[in-house]
Write a protein that holds these residues in place. Structure first.
Motif, PDB file in Angstrom:
ATOM      1  N   ASP A  12      28.607  53.802  56.039  1.00 50.78           N
ATOM      2  CA  ASP A  12      28.875  54.846  55.042  1.00 50.78           C
ATOM      3  C   ASP A  12      30.274  55.442  55.214  1.00 50.78           C
ATOM      4  O   ASP A  12      30.480  56.652  55.139  1.00 50.78           O
ATOM      5  CB  ASP A  12      27.821  55.953  55.130  1.00 50.78           C
ATOM      6  N   GLY A  13      31.243  54.567  55.469  1.00 48.67           N
ATOM      7  CA  GLY A  13      32.624  55.009  55.568  1.00 48.67           C
ATOM      8  C   GLY A  13      33.029  55.560  56.914  1.00 48.67           C
ATOM      9  O   GLY A  13      34.142  56.083  57.056  1.00 48.67           O
ATOM     10  N   GLU A  14      32.167  55.448  57.940  1.00 49.14           N
ATOM     11  CA  GLU A  14      32.504  55.892  59.288  1.00 49.14           C
ATOM     12  C   GLU A  14      32.567  54.685  60.226  1.00 49.14           C
ATOM     13  O   GLU A  14      31.820  53.719  60.066  1.00 49.14           O
ATOM     14  CB  GLU A  14      31.475  56.893  59.808  1.00 49.14           C
ATOM     15  N   ASN A  46      35.438  59.162  56.042  1.00 53.19           N
ATOM     16  CA  ASN A  46      35.275  58.866  54.620  1.00 53.19           C
ATOM     17  C   ASN A  46      36.138  57.689  54.179  1.00 53.19           C
ATOM     18  O   ASN A  46      36.854  57.752  53.184  1.00 53.19           O
ATOM     19  CB  ASN A  46      35.609  60.110  53.779  1.00 53.19           C
ATOM     20  N   LYS A  92      37.302  54.449  52.415  1.00 51.66           N
ATOM     21  CA  LYS A  92      37.009  54.032  51.043  1.00 51.66           C
ATOM     22  C   LYS A  92      37.063  52.519  50.887  1.00 51.66           C
ATOM     23  O   LYS A  92      37.656  51.802  51.698  1.00 51.66           O
ATOM     24  CB  LYS A  92      38.011  54.677  50.086  1.00 51.66           C
ATOM     25  N   ARG A 127      42.818  61.811  53.228  1.00 51.47           N
ATOM     26  CA  ARG A 127      42.059  60.566  53.391  1.00 51.47           C
ATOM     27  C   ARG A 127      41.882  59.796  52.084  1.00 51.47           C
ATOM     28  O   ARG A 127      41.066  58.881  52.009  1.00 51.47           O
ATOM     29  CB  ARG A 127      40.701  60.809  54.053  1.00 51.47           C
ATOM     30  N   GLN A 128      42.620  60.167  51.073  1.00 51.06           N
ATOM     31  CA  GLN A 128      42.641  59.389  49.830  1.00 51.06           C
ATOM     32  C   GLN A 128      44.084  59.150  49.393  1.00 51.06           C
ATOM     33  O   GLN A 128      44.350  58.791  48.256  1.00 51.06           O
ATOM     34  CB  GLN A 128      41.860  60.111  48.726  1.00 51.06           C
TER      35      GLN A 128
END
Length: 718
Positions: free
Chosen positions: A427-429, A449, A451, A708-709
């Protein structure tokens, strides 16, 4: 020196030859006074003591630890016996003193002392390349005064052209036991078609020589058929070599045997490392009639450069050589294949079998990658050096197409509840785990998080002495943990799985440069496994043709991209620490798309900006400093040469989104050529602008203010 092709000696004698015979030693014979030994009995006792030394050395090196050594008690051989004392009881080297006692002569004894290396349990791999730690050329009988040291290929022809190669092994620790050594050459040209076997011997060179730099030149500065360096002649023409082949097994290959060809030089490399003879390299000599050409140290493709791949066990406490800055790399799956079901190991012999995936020749961080659009895996057969219970590190580049659930990269085991080690994302970890004492020991990050749609570099390190686990993403430390006492990784004899687990958990997306290292990497070492870097923008904004034209969006998140109104994102990355001349293998820019309007097919083009600009701190307000549609900065006012941003005419890359594209994920663009121009100074680095093609499509792109994006630039240089 004659070598045999096969057969094994008894274990004690084998250890005597491999472990003891390869090092310097001291000999002490203590003949007791209780009885006089005849010369024949003295020799018999000495041989018995030597057998005791071999036995003790074998027993010593069965220990994977570097401490807790014990003496060998009295051991009977027929009616005779020997015993061996060990000192010290830790570290390396170790002095073994064997005392032999003959039956019927209780007062007579012979003692022999030898200093031997104590090796660790892990098999390490060291790959030496001819372009960085060696040299090569070929000798031409037809042109005996010409040097070919700078030629792009090594020519091989019976009676005419012989490749000459040398590899620097000075960094290999003295006392290392060579497990395997393979000379690997890439065949550029297989010559005329033939079904006959092609026999090629490798002979140890007996004199020093120079590779040279003048391909085909008579003004030679390197080895020729007649000379060692363009001046000094060989003692024997072309050149002075040992008369018998240095190969451990006879070498035969065929016209249809693939592109990479290997020769086994294990015994020769052991002799070089032990110092039994100087390392002046080898000469390849065909004994059958054919013509071939191999890649040389001057090959522009690094995969075609000659390599010597050495697998070895080092003495305790030895400083082991780095591989691209990495100490103790065991396996490296680059996934640069273009077809077939085999996934090669670039540093060892751990070839995996691919099922359910596909090769992506240009989808990796520095070349190809392996892709999984549905469940698949690479299965690597068990090998002792892939099992880890001491210090080790795992690393890989991952690009997920689906981040949800568990997305495994590595799993050492083939059944439930038996993993020696495992790493992947959930789950993104990032997680690292193993099964010990009937329970899973799992260590995971929080808040990353990660992606889908972009490359991340993942790494996990384990330090045995501290029971410490460290997790890294993009070279940055993101988690530190300590295992409870006794609950540490346990080695197993199972296969290694890449991209899946026995629980039917599967990686979806692309994997590249999966590596296993038999040492605990520090931050610099983890950075070395990346072969490049991940960069976030040092400035971004967008300019808009909407009124007011002097509005600044330097603090905006997201960035707006559209044709009507004309909204153009700008961004810039700092590349100042990349020296001029650095070769950029690949540069991938990724945008995180928060939302998109796509009526048919979304396309935007990136262009290098030709003027400097200032980001600013506003979000739609009139700026007192930052960039806007009309100006690249305010106070003092500096207008763009062309409104909306001045940019070069050649496109740096294309951002394409298909109809129905999923938002809240990354999308990639290849901008390698432009980044290379920036690094070389051909073009000033003022960053990029993004222009939408004509239409009503548009998108919102996360800015550097979106933690983080952010836009991500992955640059690989190895």
């Amino acid at each position: 020196m004659k070598r045999t092709a096969g057969g094994f000696l008894l274990l004690p004698v084998s250890l005597l030859l491999i472990v003891i015979g390869a090092i310097a030693f001291g000999l002490v014979q203590d003949i007791g006074t209780g009885a006089r030994l005849s010369p024949r009995d003295a020799e018999r006792a000495r041989r018995l003591a030597e057998a005791g030394i071999a036995h003790a050395a074998w027993k010593l090196n069965q220990l994977t630890a570097c401490s807790g050594y014990t003496d060998l008690p009295a051991t009977a051989i027929g009616s005779d016996s020997y015993k061996v004392s060990v000192s010290p009881t830790s570290g390396s080297p170790v002095t073994l003193t064997a005392t032999a006692t003959l039956a019927g002569l209780p007062g007579a004894r012979v003692s022999v002392s030898r200093q031997v290396p104590k090796t660790t349990g892990n098999t390490l791999t060291y790959t030496v390349r001819a372009d960085s730690n060696g040299g090569d050329t070929y000798l031409d009988a037809v042109s005996p005064t010409k040097n070919y040291g700078g030629a792009a290929t090594l020519q091989l022809q019976q009676g005419a052209s012989y490749p000459l190669l040398q590899f620097d092994l000075s960094l290999l620790p003295k006392g290392s036991r060579i497990v395997d050594a393979q000379l690997s050459l890439y065949r550029e040209n297989a010559g005329s078609f033939s079904l006959s076997g092609r026999t090629v011997n490798a002979h140890r060179v007996l004199e020093p020589w120079e590779p040279g730099t003048k391909p085909g030149s008579s003004g030679a500065d390197g080895a020729t058929w007649q000379t060692r360096d363009g001046i000094r002649i060989w003692q024997a023409a072309a050149p002075t070599v040992e008369s018998v082949s240095a190969l451990d097994t006879p070498h035969v290959h065929y016209y249809l045997s693939g592109y990479t060809i290997a020769w086994n030089l294990t015994g020769l490399v052991q002799g070089w490392v032990d110092g039994r003879y100087p390392n002046y390299g080898i000469l390849l000599v065909p004994t059958t009639s054919f013509t071939e050409a191999y890649g040389s140290a001057e090959s522009t493709d690094s995969a075609r450069v000659p390599k010597l791949i050495v697998k070895y066990v080092a003495p305790c406490g030895a400083l082991n050589p780095p591989q691209d800055g990495i100490s103790g790399r065991v396996a490296w799956w680059k996934f640069d294949e273009t077809g077939g079901a085999s996934a090669g190991d670039a540093v060892g012999s751990h070839t995996g079998s691919l099922t359910g995936g596909s090769w992506n020749g240009s989808g990796g961080v520095s070349g190809g990658a392996i892709g999984f659009s549905s469940p698949g895996k690479v299965t690597v057969p068990y090998a002792a050096d892939l099992s880890m219970s001491g210090d080790f590190s795992l690393a890989a580049w991952v690009n997920m197409s689906d981040r949800n659930g568990k997305r495994p990269v590595l799993y050492k085991g083939t059944a439930a509840n038996e993993a020696n080690y495992a790493m992947g994302t959930r789950d993104g970890e990032l997680y690292f785990e193993y099964f010990a004492n009937n329970a899973w020991r799992t260590y995971s990050t929080t808040g990353l998080n990660l992606k889908a749609g972009t490359y991340y570099h993942l790494a996990a390190t384990y330090k045995d002495m501290l029971r410490q686990i460290k997790l890294y993403v993009d070279g940055n430390l993101v988690g530190t943990f300590t295992a409870t006492f006794g609950n540490t990784p346990v080695a197993n004899t199972r296969n290694l799985l890449i991209g899946t687990t026995p629980y039917n958990e599967n990686f979806l997306g692309r994997l590249d440069d999966v590596q296993i290292v038999a040492s605990t990497l520090d931050a610099n070492g983890v950075f070395g496994t990346m072969g490049g870097s991940v960069r976030l923008p040092v400035a971004d904004a967008y300019v808009s043709s909407s009124v007011p034209l002097n509005a600044n969006y330097g603090a905006a998140t997201p960035l707006q991209l559209s044709y009507l109104p004309d909204n153009r994102p700008l961004l810039r990355f700092d590349l100042s620490n990349l020296p001029t001349g650095t070769v950029v293998k690949r540069a991938i820019l990724s945008f995180h798309i928060e939302n998109a309007s796509i009526l048919l097919f979304f396309k935007a083009r990136l262009y290098p900006l030709t003027e400097s600009w200032v980001e600013g701190t506003q979000n739609g307000a009139i700026s007192t400093a930052g960039v806007s549609w009309n100006k690249r900065q305010n106070s003092p006012d500096l207008p763009w040469s062309n409104a909306g941003g001045s940019f070069a005419s050649n496109s740096a890359g294309i951002l394409s989104l298909p109809l129905g594209a999923t938002p809240q994920r990354y999308w990639e663009m290849d901008i390698t050529a432009t980044v290379q121009e920036w690094v070389d100074g051909v073009r000033p680095n003022h960053g990029l602008t993004v222009l939408m093609d004509i239409g009503v499509d548009g998108a919102t792109i996360s800015s550097r203010e979106s933690v983080r994006q952010e836009p991500r630039l992955v640059i690989t240089t190895q």
